[in-house]
Design an enzyme around this catalytic site. Sequence first.
Site, PDB file in Angstrom:
ATOM      1  CB  THR A 117      -0.782  -0.006   1.306  1.00 18.32           C
ATOM      2  OG1 THR A 117      -1.482   1.359   1.483  1.00 18.32           O
ATOM      3  CG2 THR A 117      -0.201  -0.320   2.455  1.00 18.32           C
ATOM      4  CG  ASP A 118      -0.974   4.951  -1.151  1.00 14.80           C
ATOM      5  OD1 ASP A 118      -1.601   4.506  -0.260  1.00 14.80           O
ATOM      6  OD2 ASP A 118      -1.713   5.669  -1.869  1.00 14.80           O
ATOM      7  CD  GLU A 119      -2.796   3.554   4.612  1.00 11.67           C
ATOM      8  OE1 GLU A 119      -2.391   3.368   5.826  1.00 11.67           O
ATOM      9  OE2 GLU A 119      -4.054   3.678   4.278  1.00 11.67           O
ATOM     10  CE1 TYR A 121      -2.972  -2.418   6.245  1.00 11.59           C
ATOM     11  CE2 TYR A 121      -2.882  -0.201   5.453  1.00 11.59           C
ATOM     12  CZ  TYR A 121      -2.958  -1.329   5.098  1.00 11.59           C
ATOM     13  OH  TYR A 121      -3.064  -1.761   3.944  1.00 11.59           O
ATOM     14  CE  LYS A 146       0.226  -4.386   3.223  1.00 10.78           C
ATOM     15  NZ  LYS A 146      -0.101  -5.768   2.652  1.00 10.78           N
TER      16      LYS A 146
HETATM   17  P1  NAD Z   1      -9.724  -7.190   3.373  1.00  8.72           P
HETATM   18  O1  NAD Z   1      -9.375  -6.734   4.707  1.00  8.72           O
HETATM   19  O2  NAD Z   1     -10.917  -6.617   2.639  1.00  8.72           O
HETATM   20  O3  NAD Z   1      -9.241  -8.555   3.162  1.00  8.72           O
HETATM   21  C1  NAD Z   1      -8.090  -9.103   3.812  1.00  8.72           C
HETATM   22  C2  NAD Z   1      -8.541 -10.672   3.802  1.00  8.72           C
HETATM   23  O4  NAD Z   1      -7.379 -11.439   4.414  1.00  8.72           O
HETATM   24  C3  NAD Z   1      -9.665 -10.985   4.333  1.00  8.72           C
HETATM   25  O5  NAD Z   1     -10.407 -12.055   3.860  1.00  8.72           O
HETATM   26  C4  NAD Z   1      -9.024 -11.990   5.797  1.00  8.72           C
HETATM   27  O6  NAD Z   1      -9.963 -12.800   6.167  1.00  8.72           O
HETATM   28  C5  NAD Z   1      -7.886 -12.376   5.237  1.00  8.72           C
HETATM   29  N1  NAD Z   1      -6.776 -12.520   6.477  1.00  8.72           N
HETATM   30  C6  NAD Z   1      -6.749 -11.815   7.551  1.00  8.72           C
HETATM   31  N2  NAD Z   1      -5.832 -12.335   8.279  1.00  8.72           N
HETATM   32  C7  NAD Z   1      -5.274 -13.332   7.700  1.00  8.72           C
HETATM   33  C8  NAD Z   1      -4.635 -14.582   7.997  1.00  8.72           C
HETATM   34  N3  NAD Z   1      -4.064 -14.428   9.185  1.00  8.72           N
HETATM   35  N4  NAD Z   1      -4.589 -15.691   7.087  1.00  8.72           N
HETATM   36  C9  NAD Z   1      -5.440 -15.634   6.202  1.00  8.72           C
HETATM   37  N5  NAD Z   1      -6.199 -14.887   5.918  1.00  8.72           N
HETATM   38  C10 NAD Z   1      -6.175 -13.833   6.657  1.00  8.72           C
HETATM   39  O7  NAD Z   1      -8.364  -6.145   2.572  1.00  8.72           O
HETATM   40  P2  NAD Z   1      -8.173  -5.600   1.219  1.00  8.72           P
HETATM   41  O8  NAD Z   1      -8.665  -4.495   1.167  1.00  8.72           O
HETATM   42  O9  NAD Z   1      -8.857  -6.821   0.063  1.00  8.72           O
HETATM   43  O10 NAD Z   1      -6.597  -5.599   1.109  1.00  8.72           O
HETATM   44  C11 NAD Z   1      -6.031  -6.884   0.373  1.00  8.72           C
HETATM   45  C12 NAD Z   1      -4.288  -6.490   0.566  1.00  8.72           C
HETATM   46  O11 NAD Z   1      -4.307  -5.223  -0.436  1.00  8.72           O
HETATM   47  C13 NAD Z   1      -3.697  -6.086   1.791  1.00  8.72           C
HETATM   48  O12 NAD Z   1      -2.556  -6.809   1.950  1.00  8.72           O
HETATM   49  C14 NAD Z   1      -3.701  -4.643   1.792  1.00  8.72           C
HETATM   50  O13 NAD Z   1      -2.983  -4.154   2.784  1.00  8.72           O
HETATM   51  C15 NAD Z   1      -3.580  -4.428   0.215  1.00  8.72           C
HETATM   52  N6  NAD Z   1      -4.140  -2.889  -0.155  1.00  8.72           N
HETATM   53  C16 NAD Z   1      -5.309  -2.540   0.130  1.00  8.72           C
HETATM   54  C17 NAD Z   1      -5.696  -1.447  -0.346  1.00  8.72           C
HETATM   55  C18 NAD Z   1      -7.199  -0.929  -0.327  1.00  8.72           C
HETATM   56  O14 NAD Z   1      -7.561   0.278  -0.465  1.00  8.72           O
HETATM   57  N7  NAD Z   1      -7.958  -1.837   0.205  1.00  8.72           N
HETATM   58  C19 NAD Z   1      -4.785  -0.748  -1.128  1.00  8.72           C
HETATM   59  C20 NAD Z   1      -3.584  -1.011  -1.362  1.00  8.72           C
HETATM   60  C21 NAD Z   1      -3.103  -2.244  -0.655  1.00  8.72           C
HETATM   61  O1  TDX Z   2     -16.264   7.329   7.775  1.00  7.52           O
HETATM   62  C1  TDX Z   2     -15.152   7.561   7.386  1.00  7.52           C
HETATM   63  N1  TDX Z   2     -14.878   8.846   7.183  1.00  7.52           N
HETATM   64  C2  TDX Z   2     -13.849   9.300   6.829  1.00  7.52           C
HETATM   65  O2  TDX Z   2     -13.567  10.499   6.731  1.00  7.52           O
HETATM   66  C3  TDX Z   2     -14.144   6.475   6.896  1.00  7.52           C
HETATM   67  C4  TDX Z   2     -14.242   4.993   7.081  1.00  7.52           C
HETATM   68  C5  TDX Z   2     -12.982   7.261   6.597  1.00  7.52           C
HETATM   69  N2  TDX Z   2     -12.866   8.354   6.373  1.00  7.52           N
HETATM   70  C6  TDX Z   2     -11.466   8.869   5.904  1.00  7.52           C
HETATM   71  C7  TDX Z   2     -10.233   8.355   6.506  1.00  7.52           C
HETATM   72  C8  TDX Z   2      -9.218   8.282   5.158  1.00  7.52           C
HETATM   73  O3  TDX Z   2      -8.781   9.813   5.164  1.00  7.52           O
HETATM   74  O4  TDX Z   2     -11.574   8.737   4.391  1.00  7.52           O
HETATM   75  C9  TDX Z   2     -10.111   8.381   3.921  1.00  7.52           C
HETATM   76  C10 TDX Z   2     -10.121   6.771   3.690  1.00  7.52           C
HETATM   77  O5  TDX Z   2     -10.227   5.889   4.873  1.00  7.52           O
HETATM   78  P1  TDX Z   2     -10.388   4.530   4.675  1.00  7.52           P
HETATM   79  O6  TDX Z   2     -11.366   3.917   3.588  1.00  7.52           O
HETATM   80  O7  TDX Z   2     -10.322   3.895   5.968  1.00  7.52           O
HETATM   81  O8  TDX Z   2      -8.943   4.144   4.045  1.00  7.52           O
HETATM   82  P2  TDX Z   2      -7.376   4.365   4.336  1.00  7.52           P
HETATM   83  O9  TDX Z   2      -7.146   4.556   5.811  1.00  7.52           O
HETATM   84  O10 TDX Z   2      -7.116   5.832   3.757  1.00  7.52           O
HETATM   85  O11 TDX Z   2      -6.422   2.928   3.880  1.00  7.52           O
HETATM   86  C11 TDX Z   2      -6.997   2.441   2.608  1.00  7.52           C
HETATM   87  O12 TDX Z   2      -6.259   2.655   1.681  1.00  7.52           O
HETATM   88  C12 TDX Z   2      -5.024   2.269   1.693  1.00  7.52           C
HETATM   89  C13 TDX Z   2      -7.379   1.056   2.820  1.00  7.52           C
HETATM   90  O13 TDX Z   2      -8.270   0.940   4.169  1.00  7.52           O
HETATM   91  C14 TDX Z   2      -6.005   0.314   3.305  1.00  7.52           C
HETATM   92  O14 TDX Z   2      -5.987  -1.147   3.434  1.00  7.52           O
HETATM   93  C15 TDX Z   2      -5.035   0.671   2.070  1.00  7.52           C
HETATM   94  O15 TDX Z   2      -3.781   0.105   2.415  1.00  7.52           O
END
Ligand code: NAD
Ligand code: TDX
Length: 333
Positions: free
Chosen positions: A122-124, A149, A153
Site C-alpha cells: 500500500t502507498d501508506e 497498519y 505493511k
Molecule cells: P480485506 O481486509 O478486505 O481482506 C483481507 C483478507 O485477508 C480477508 O479475507 C481476511 O479474512 C484475510 N486474512 C486476514 N488475516 C488472515 C490470516 N492471518 N490468514 C489468512 N487470511 C487472513 O483487505 P483488502 O482491502 O482486500 O486488502 C488486501 C491487500 O491489499 C492487503 O494486503 C492490503 O494491505 C492491500 N492493499 C489494500 C488497499 C485498499 O485500498 N483496500 C490498497 C492497497 C493495498
Molecule cells: O467514515 C469515514 N470517514 C472518513 O472521513 C471513513 C471510514 C474514513 N474516512 C477517511 C479516512 C481516510 O482519510 O476517508 C479516508 C479513507 O479511509 P479508509 O477507507 O479507512 O482508507 P485508508 O485509511 O485511506 O486506507 C485504505 O487505503 C490504503 C485501505 O483501508 C488500506 O487497506 C489501504 O492500504
Amino acid sequence: MPQRILVTGGAGFIGCNLVRHLLERTDASVTALDKLTYAASPAALDGLPADRFRLVVGDVADAGVVDPLVAEHDAVVHLAAESHNDNALVDPAPFVHTNLIGTFTLLEAVRRYDVRLHHVSTDEVYGDLALEDPQRFTEDAPYRPSSPYSASKAGADHLVRAWVRSFGIRATVSVCSNNYGPWQHVEKLVPRQVTTILDGGRPRVYGTGSHVRDWIHVEDHNAAVLAVLERGTVGETYLIGADGERSNLDVVRTILRLMGRPEDDIDLVADRPGHDLRYAIDASRLRADLGWRPSYDGLEAGLRTTIAWYEANEAWWRPAKAATEAAYAARGQ
Ligand code: NAD
Ligand code: TDX
C-alpha cells in the site's frame, strides 16, 4: 504465465475480485487461502468453477497450512492482511501477527519450494505528503509509515526485499493507492457512506475532510497485479495508481450527488488519530514498462457502478452494517 496460483486473502475485498479476474482472464487454476476473519466474503466465491477454484480456510501465519499449499503452486499472490487503519488504532496485535508473521511464514515457504511470489502493498508505507507538495510517491520514495497498519505493511515489504536479496527468492512487490469497488467491507470510506445514504443517514467525514486519497477501481488494481505477475521483473517494485487524487469531502459530495442527495448533507466527526494527510501515486513506471492503463475513466464513472452494486447487494452488506456503525459510534465517528 503460472498455471497454479495461490491467492492469500482470497476471500477479502481485493482478493475475491482478483480470484474472479484470474479465472476470467487466464487459464490458471486458483486456490484462495483465507482465515475468514470478519473482513472476508466467502459468498463472493460462491459458484466459481470447482475444477479451477478451491478455498482453503487457514492462517497465513501457520506454517503447517502454508508450507504444503505453497509447494503445490507455481505462484503466490499475497494479499492476506489486516487492512483497516481504524481497527489498528484499537488493537494492533492482529496486524503484527498477519501482516508481519504471516508474510514471514509465506516467505520461508516460497524460499523452500522456489515458488514465484507477488506481494501486494500500500502507498501508506511512504507516510503522507503535504497538500500543496508537487511531488507524488515514486518507487524511490523513503519509507515513513505513520500508523500501526502502515508500519506492519512496511515491515512486510522490507522482509520481501530482504528475502530477494539474501536468499534469491523470485518476488515482485506492488504498492497501490486506495481501492474501491464491489465486495468492499462497509468499514471503508466509500461503502460506509454509500450504505449510510441508502439507509437514509448522513455521511460522516473525519476532521475537516481535507485529507486527500488517490482512488483506483479494484478491477484496475487487479489488472495491474496480473500484468506484474505475467511480465514484471523479479526484484522490482511497481507503483499502481490511476491519477485519482480527491479530498474526502470531494469524494463524499460526489457520492451524495450521484445518489440524488444534497451535497452538504455531511456530518464532520472526530478525526482519526495520526490521520495521514495526503497520498499520491506516480505510476509512470508501470505504464511505461508494462503498458498498463486504468480502464475506468475517472472516479465518478467507477463510483456510479459501485453505488449500483451496493444498491443491488444489500443482502451481502446488511449483516455487517449495524456492528460496524456501533464500533464507529463508540469512537465518536
Ligand atoms: P480485506 O481486509 O478486505 O481482506 C483481507 C483478507 O485477508 C480477508 O479475507 C481476511 O479474512 C484475510 N486474512 C486476514 N488475516 C488472515 C490470516 N492471518 N490468514 C489468512 N487470511 C487472513 O483487505 P483488502 O482491502 O482486500 O486488502 C488486501 C491487500 O491489499 C492487503 O494486503 C492490503 O494491505 C492491500 N492493499 C489494500 C488497499 C485498499 O485500498 N483496500 C490498497 C492497497 C493495498
Ligand atoms: O467514515 C469515514 N470517514 C472518513 O472521513 C471513513 C471510514 C474514513 N474516512 C477517511 C479516512 C481516510 O482519510 O476517508 C479516508 C479513507 O479511509 P479508509 O477507507 O479507512 O482508507 P485508508 O485509511 O485511506 O486506507 C485504505 O487505503 C490504503 C485501505 O483501508 C488500506 O487497506 C489501504 O492500504
